[in-house]
Design a protein around this motif. Structure first.
Motif, PDB file in Angstrom:
ATOM      1  N   GLU A  36       0.679  -1.280   0.072  1.00  0.00           N
ATOM      2  CA  GLU A  36      -0.265   0.289   0.191  1.00  0.00           C
ATOM      3  C   GLU A  36       1.091   1.144   0.411  1.00  0.00           C
ATOM      4  O   GLU A  36       2.023   0.709   0.679  1.00  0.00           O
TER       5      GLU A  36
ATOM      6  N   CYS B 171      -2.635   0.508  -3.842  1.00  0.00           N
ATOM      7  CA  CYS B 171      -1.841  -1.096  -3.597  1.00  0.00           C
ATOM      8  C   CYS B 171      -1.760  -1.439  -5.113  1.00  0.00           C
ATOM      9  O   CYS B 171      -2.676  -2.150  -5.418  1.00  0.00           O
TER      10      CYS B 171
ATOM     11  N   TRP C 118     -10.198  -2.731   1.293  1.00  0.00           N
ATOM     12  CA  TRP C 118      -9.660  -1.875   1.996  1.00  0.00           C
ATOM     13  C   TRP C 118     -10.506  -2.302   3.134  1.00  0.00           C
ATOM     14  O   TRP C 118     -11.240  -2.246   3.643  1.00  0.00           O
TER      15      TRP C 118
ATOM     16  N   ARG D  82      -9.458  -1.608   7.567  1.00  0.00           N
ATOM     17  CA  ARG D  82      -9.644  -0.256   8.816  1.00  0.00           C
ATOM     18  C   ARG D  82      -9.274  -0.933   9.999  1.00  0.00           C
ATOM     19  O   ARG D  82     -10.722  -1.437  10.915  1.00  0.00           O
TER      20      ARG D  82
ATOM     21  N   ARG E 243     -10.240  -5.468  12.058  1.00  0.00           N
ATOM     22  CA  ARG E 243      -9.913  -5.557  10.721  1.00  0.00           C
ATOM     23  C   ARG E 243     -11.311  -4.725  10.348  1.00  0.00           C
ATOM     24  O   ARG E 243     -12.751  -5.889  10.589  1.00  0.00           O
TER      25      ARG E 243
ATOM     26  N   TYR F  28      -4.967   1.797   6.923  1.00  0.00           N
ATOM     27  CA  TYR F  28      -6.041   0.868   6.218  1.00  0.00           C
ATOM     28  C   TYR F  28      -4.532   0.307   5.201  1.00  0.00           C
ATOM     29  O   TYR F  28      -3.294  -0.468   4.592  1.00  0.00           O
ATOM     30  N   TYR F  29      -5.498  -1.311   5.135  1.00  0.00           N
ATOM     31  CA  TYR F  29      -4.949  -2.546   4.995  1.00  0.00           C
ATOM     32  C   TYR F  29      -5.644  -2.948   3.412  1.00  0.00           C
ATOM     33  O   TYR F  29      -6.299  -2.582   3.492  1.00  0.00           O
ATOM     34  N   CYS F  30      -4.816  -3.735   2.510  1.00  0.00           N
ATOM     35  CA  CYS F  30      -5.537  -3.891   1.363  1.00  0.00           C
ATOM     36  C   CYS F  30      -5.504  -5.597   1.168  1.00  0.00           C
ATOM     37  O   CYS F  30      -4.752  -6.158   1.922  1.00  0.00           O
TER      38      CYS F  30
ATOM     39  N   TRP G 192      -2.600  -9.740   2.876  1.00  0.00           N
ATOM     40  CA  TRP G 192      -3.010  -9.113   3.203  1.00  0.00           C
ATOM     41  C   TRP G 192      -1.729  -7.670   3.227  1.00  0.00           C
ATOM     42  O   TRP G 192      -0.397  -8.610   2.930  1.00  0.00           O
TER      43      TRP G 192
ATOM     44  N   GLN H   2       0.413  -4.369   4.091  1.00  0.00           N
ATOM     45  CA  GLN H   2       1.593  -4.148   5.759  1.00  0.00           C
ATOM     46  C   GLN H   2       0.836  -2.265   6.099  1.00  0.00           C
ATOM     47  O   GLN H   2       0.998  -2.246   7.320  1.00  0.00           O
ATOM     48  N   GLY H   3       0.171  -1.891   5.413  1.00  0.00           N
ATOM     49  CA  GLY H   3      -0.717  -0.890   5.847  1.00  0.00           C
ATOM     50  C   GLY H   3      -0.016   0.753   5.622  1.00  0.00           C
ATOM     51  O   GLY H   3       1.118   0.712   5.258  1.00  0.00           O
TER      52      GLY H   3
END
Length: 125
Positions: free
Chosen positions: A6, A22, A36, A38, A45, A93-95, A115, A117-118
Motif C-alpha cells: 500500500e 495497493c 480495503w 481498517r 479489521r 488502511y490495509y489492502c 494482506w 502491511q498497511g
C-alpha cells in the motif's frame, strides 16, 4: 502467493482527500477480489470497500458517498479514493485479496487470504 504493497497515506485536514494505492505482485491480479480494511474499536479489521474482478463494488456505510474503490488490472493495482475525510477515518488502511466473495460476504475479513502491511491515514480536525 500475492504480495500487496500500500501507499498514499498521510496527514490531511478534515474535509480533504487522499488516494490510496495497493500494488500487487505474484499470481494473476485480475482474478482476485480486492478489499480495503481498517482497524476499529473492538475489531481488528473493519471493512471499508471491495471490488470484484468484474468491477462490481461494495461499500461499508461509513464510506458510502465519500469513498470510491477502483482497480486497474493492467497495472495490478487497486485504489481507494477518499473524499470529505473526517477525523474518525484516521486509521491504518490495509489492502487485501480474496479468491472469491460476493455481496455481504466481501465484508468479511476472513474471506481474504493476502494482506498488505498497511498505510497510515491521519485526519486532523
Amino acid at each position: 502467493q500475492v504480495q500487496l504493497v500500500e501507499s498514499g497515506g498521510g496527514l490531511v485536514q478534515a474535509g480533504g482527500s487522499l488516494r490510496l494505492s495497493c500494488a500487487a505482485s505474484g499470481r494473476t491480479f485480475s482474478r482476485y477480489v480486492m478489499g480495503w480494511f481498517r482497524p476499529a474499536p473492538g475489531k481488528e479489521r473493519e471493512f471499508v470497500a471491495s471490488i470484484r474482478s468484474g468491477g462490481s463494488t461494495y461499500y461499508a456505510d461509513s464510506g458510502k458517498g465519500r469513498f470510491t474503490i477502483s482497480r486497474d488490472n493492467a497495472k495490478s493495482t487497486v485504489y481507494l479514493q477518499m473524499n470529505s475525510l473526517k477525523p474518525e477515518d484516521t486509521a491504518v488502511y490495509y489492502c487485501a485479496a480474496a479468491d472469491y466473495c460476493s455481496g455481504y460476504g466481501c465484508a468479511e475479513a476472513e474471506r481474504y487470504h493476502y494482506w498488505g502491511q498497511g498505510t497510515q491515514v491521519t485526519v486532523s480536525s
